[in-house]
Design an enzyme around this catalytic site. Structure first.
Site, short mmCIF file in Angstrom:
data_model
loop_
_atom_site.label_atom_id
_atom_site.label_comp_id
_atom_site.label_asym_id
_atom_site.label_seq_id
_atom_site.Cartn_x
_atom_site.Cartn_y
_atom_site.Cartn_z
N GLU A 125 0.85 -1.20 0.00
CA GLU A 125 0.00 0.00 0.00
C GLU A 125 0.89 1.24 0.00
O GLU A 125 0.55 2.25 -0.61
CB GLU A 125 -0.97 0.00 1.18
CG GLU A 125 -1.99 1.12 1.02
CD GLU A 125 -3.08 1.10 2.06
OE1 GLU A 125 -2.92 0.44 3.10
OE2 GLU A 125 -4.11 1.76 1.83
N HIS A 212 -9.60 1.86 -1.64
CA HIS A 212 -10.67 2.39 -0.77
C HIS A 212 -11.24 3.74 -1.24
O HIS A 212 -10.91 4.78 -0.75
CB HIS A 212 -10.30 2.41 0.72
CG HIS A 212 -8.93 2.84 1.13
ND1 HIS A 212 -8.38 4.04 0.75
CD2 HIS A 212 -8.02 2.26 1.93
CE1 HIS A 212 -7.19 4.16 1.30
NE2 HIS A 212 -6.94 3.09 2.01
N GLY A 245 -19.41 1.62 7.91
CA GLY A 245 -20.30 2.65 8.41
C GLY A 245 -19.56 3.89 8.91
O GLY A 245 -20.20 4.86 9.32
N ASP A 269 -9.64 -3.35 4.99
CA ASP A 269 -8.59 -2.40 5.43
C ASP A 269 -8.38 -2.55 6.94
O ASP A 269 -8.03 -1.60 7.64
CB ASP A 269 -8.94 -0.96 5.06
CG ASP A 269 -7.74 -0.02 5.11
OD1 ASP A 269 -6.59 -0.50 5.15
OD2 ASP A 269 -7.96 1.21 5.14
ZN ZN Z 1 -4.76 0.01 3.99
#
Ligand code: ZN
Length: 386
Positions: A125, A212, A245, A269
């Site tokens: 990442e 994401h 959420g 994640d």
């Molecule tokens: Zn991550």
């Protein structure tokens, strides 16, 4: 090989829901049907239950107090927690760290992945991220992409590097995307300040994923669209979504599913606190406090990963955001399998596919899980713990 028949339940995958049975033989699904079930060595009655393919997590950092950046033992411990929650195939995400730490992690994952088919490989990442959108990646370890460095990382991973997140506006990023894609790596756009044009250029260079969506990137502005509409627009591109959420409002979760049907991958994640308790944790070299299940970098309002498991993502998507159940299950199974190029063997309840199965009871609670034909939880774990 022992055959196991799961009969009397309801099968749910990207093809929708139907009543039926499933015959497991070793690490494969031998047969699926809706007529009279065949005989088997072990017969399990799953009436009243929903069966889905095992969940595939493209993006996670740990669980149960253990972190993927801390070597083989912690990787195994964290994965055992996620197996209880239906995740049967996991990409091991690594945060920005000193080069020697990243190289050691890549080597550890390469060894684990060679021995364990449920470990897909590693995801870098970091370190090729925009400083302004670094999230929970330490600034001092962020670098610009460089062909020699990438060659070193590919070499350390020995074929097990499956995913790299890159901010495409960095100098050298587009060439790096091409280098990685040529090496068979899936490139994700993320932790980025990129606008529409740079993002499109990244996809044209071979990037196929958005890390994401909405987190660690500019949101959508009507005069300055940023990276997200480019991903919605491009049928070649899938979008990771953290449906806890907290990371993305449930209304926006619903919007993402509508904007990119069949191209959403629900990821966790998750950091070490997933499946664990509130308290103090480390993420790479950074300190994180988890309160009420929300992980924040100490002294900031920056979200530092989630405490999500994929069954909880399914519940949030279906019960809170109102996503159709087959679309939500597809986002946990067939779509991530497709991103990984493994959609011929993972992500569907069909003959010849891997014996990755989740049995869910009422309220989408996980009751049993098989990964590569081995029952891994949660009843197995509690029996083992007793
Ligand atoms: Zn991550």
């Amino acid at each position: 090989m022992t055959t196991t028949l799961l009969a009397g339940g309801s099968l749910l995958d990207a093809d929708g829901r139907r009543d039926g049975w499933l015959l497991l033989d070793g690490d494969r699904i031998a047969a699926v049907g809706t007529d009279a079930p065949p005989t088997a060595d072990v017969v399990l009655d799953v009436s009243g239950r929903t069966l889905t393919p095992g969940f595939i997590d493209l993006h996670g950092h740990g669980g149960g107090g253990a972190a993927f950046d801390n070597g083989a033992d912690e990787i195994r411990a964290a994965l055992a927690v996620h197996r209880q929650h239906g995740t049967t195939r996991s990409v091991i995400s690594l945060v920005a760290n000193p080069l020697e730490t990243i190289v050691a992690s890549l080597r550890a994952v390469a060894e684990l992945a060679a021995a364990d088919p449920t470990i897909v490989g590693s995801h870098l990442e970091g370190p090729f991220l925009a400083v302004a959108r670094r999230g929970a990646h330490a600034q001092e370890y962020l670098v610009e992409p460089d062909p020699e460095l990438i060659a070193t990382l590919l070499d350390a991973a020995a074929g097990s590097l499956v995913q790299v997140t890159i901010a495409p506006e960095l100098p050298g990023a587009l060439a790096a995307i091409e280098q990685l894609v040529d090496a068979g790596v899936i490139v994700a756009v993320g932790h980025t300040e990129a606008g529409e044009h740079v993002t499109r250029a990244a996809f044209d260079a071979g990037a196929r994923l958005l890390t994401h969506v909405f987190n660690a990137m500019p949101g959508i502005h009507h005069r300055d669209p940023g990276p997200i509409p480019s991903a919605f627009d491009d049928d070649r591109v899938a979008l990771e979504l953290v449906a806890d959420g907290v990371h993305v409002h449930p209304s926006v979760v619903q919007m993402v599913f509508r904007a990119a049907p069949g191209r959403v991958a629900l990821v966790t994640d998750a950091m070490a606190a997933a499946g664990g308790a509130d308290g103090f944790y480390r993420l790479g070299s950074l300190n994180v406090t988890v309160q009420n299940g929300v992980a924040m970098l100490n002294g900031t309002s920056t979200i530092a990963g989630s405490t999500l498991t994929q069954d909880a993502a399914l519940r949030t998507a279906v019960e809170v955001a109102g996503v159709d159940e087959d679309a939500a299950v597809r986002a946990l199974t067939a779509t991530p399998a497709c991103v990984l190029g493994r959609d011929d063997e993972w992500g569907m309840l069909a003959a010849g596919f891997a014996a990755d199965v989740v049995v869910l009871g009422s309220g989408w609670q996980v009751e049993r899980v098989w990964a590569a034909g081995v029952e891994v939880g949660p009843s197995v774990a509690s029996a083992g713990a007793a």
